[in-house]
Design an enzyme around this catalytic site. Structure first.
Site, PDB file in Angstrom:
ATOM      1  N   HIS A  86     -20.698  31.720  50.312  1.00 21.89           N
ATOM      2  CA  HIS A  86     -21.093  32.771  49.517  1.00 21.89           C
ATOM      3  C   HIS A  86     -20.376  32.826  48.249  1.00 21.89           C
ATOM      4  CE1 HIS A  86     -17.454  34.063  51.447  1.00 21.89           C
ATOM      5  NE2 HIS A  86     -17.375  34.996  50.541  1.00 21.89           N
ATOM      6  N   HIS A  96     -18.132  34.000  46.288  1.00 17.77           N
ATOM      7  CA  HIS A  96     -16.988  34.779  46.211  1.00 17.77           C
ATOM      8  C   HIS A  96     -16.175  33.674  45.571  1.00 17.77           C
ATOM      9  CE1 HIS A  96     -17.045  38.895  48.382  1.00 17.77           C
ATOM     10  NE2 HIS A  96     -17.092  39.025  47.239  1.00 17.77           N
ATOM     11  N   ASP A 112     -13.089  32.597  46.085  1.00 16.05           N
ATOM     12  CA  ASP A 112     -12.094  31.983  46.811  1.00 16.05           C
ATOM     13  C   ASP A 112     -12.961  30.933  47.681  1.00 16.05           C
ATOM     14  OD1 ASP A 112     -13.137  34.527  48.051  1.00 16.05           O
ATOM     15  OD2 ASP A 112     -11.910  33.871  49.730  1.00 16.05           O
ATOM     16  N   HIS A 113     -14.155  30.921  47.271  1.00 15.64           N
ATOM     17  CA  HIS A 113     -15.059  30.081  48.130  1.00 15.64           C
ATOM     18  C   HIS A 113     -15.436  28.967  47.258  1.00 15.64           C
ATOM     19  CE1 HIS A 113     -15.098  32.105  52.288  1.00 15.64           C
ATOM     20  NE2 HIS A 113     -14.398  32.665  51.349  1.00 15.64           N
TER      21      HIS A 113
HETATM   22 ZN   LIG Z   1     -13.275  34.657  51.261  1.00 20.14          ZN
HETATM   23 ZN   LIG Z   2     -15.869  36.501  50.547  1.00 25.22          ZN
END
Ligand SMILES: [Zn+2]
Ligand SMILES: [Zn+2]
Length: 251
Positions: free
Chosen positions: A59, A61, A63-64
């Protein structure tokens, strides 16, 4: 198959944990599950970037996907002449953004049209190269006030084994893909948005061989918290671990 945990932190990197990234190895092929950790982590571990077949982002976000631009730069610069890396993103517009970003960094993205293949993940089976088969299962993690955007758990099938990788989930754990988890040998579950107490009865009912908690939230950092975690999970009828950066799990 082996999974190298490159980043096991929650949304913010910590002194011990990078953001979420895991490298799946099967045969001599490598695939990246989320790309929150920097490219340097792969380099320092001597993991061969040139054999990175595909990247799968659960997804959008940061942090990914934070490390993705650096990883793709390496593919453009150093991957073999006819090597291709498939970049599977959960939203079509994300592909356009990354192409713009790489062009803005003056990387020869247009001069090497076959090097990176941009793909959009859809629910269901979406990838099968004869070594690895991936199924995307929609979750509700990205149902936010700004709108409903795609987020996925992955059912990973390789070498006759199935591993469920949850990505991030909704806070109430109601989107945990229970039916698919019952088919899996092992599960890698996030531990930031969900509450361990609500999840444990669900996990207790599953015929897993191994349960790994990653995307580890602040509540579970440090020696005391790890003791607490071990105490809470000891009743589960299979091996349960809290992941750290650098762990390698074999399935
Ligand atoms: Zn995350
Ligand atoms: Zn997330």
């Amino acid at each position: 198959m082996k999974i190298h945990m490159l980043g096991t932190g929650h949304g913010d990197p910590t002194p011990e944990r990078f953001n979420t990234a895991a490298l799946l190895e099967t045969g001599s092929r490598f695939y990246l599950l989320d790309a929150g950790a920097p490219a340097a982590v792969l380099i320092r571990k001597n993991l061969p970037m040139s054999r990175l077949r595909a990247v799968f982002i659960t997804h959008m976000h940061e942090d990914h996907f934070d490390g993705l631009a650096g990883i793709l730069k390496f593919q453009l610069k150093y991957a073999p002449e006819n090597g291709t890396t498939e970049v599977w993103l959960p939203e079509k517009r994300a592909g356009k953004l990354f192409r713009t970003l790489l062009s803005a960094a003056h990387l020869p993205i247009d001069a090497m049209p076959g090097k990176l293949l941009w793909k959009t993940i859809r629910p269901g089976f979406f990838f099968d190269d004869g070594f690895l088969r991936m199924e995307a299962i929609p979750t509700r993690h990205m149902h936010i006030p700004e709108g409903h955007f795609p987020s996925y758990a992955f059912l990973i099938c390789a070498e006759g084994r199935k591993v469920l990788y949850t990505g991030d989930l909704a806070k109430d754990f109601s989107d945990f893909p229970l039916a698919r988890a019952s088919e899996a040998d092992s599960c890698i579950c996030e531990l930031t948005h969900i509450r361990l107490d609500s999840a444990l009865p669900v996990f207790g009912s599953l015929p897993l061989k191994k349960l790994i908690f990653s995307h580890v939230g602040n509540d579970w950092h440090g020696a005391e918290a790890e003791k607490h975690f071990a105490e809470k999970t000891k009743a589960l009828p299979y091996e349960t671990v809290l992941a750290h950066d650098g762990d390698i799990y074999e399935f």
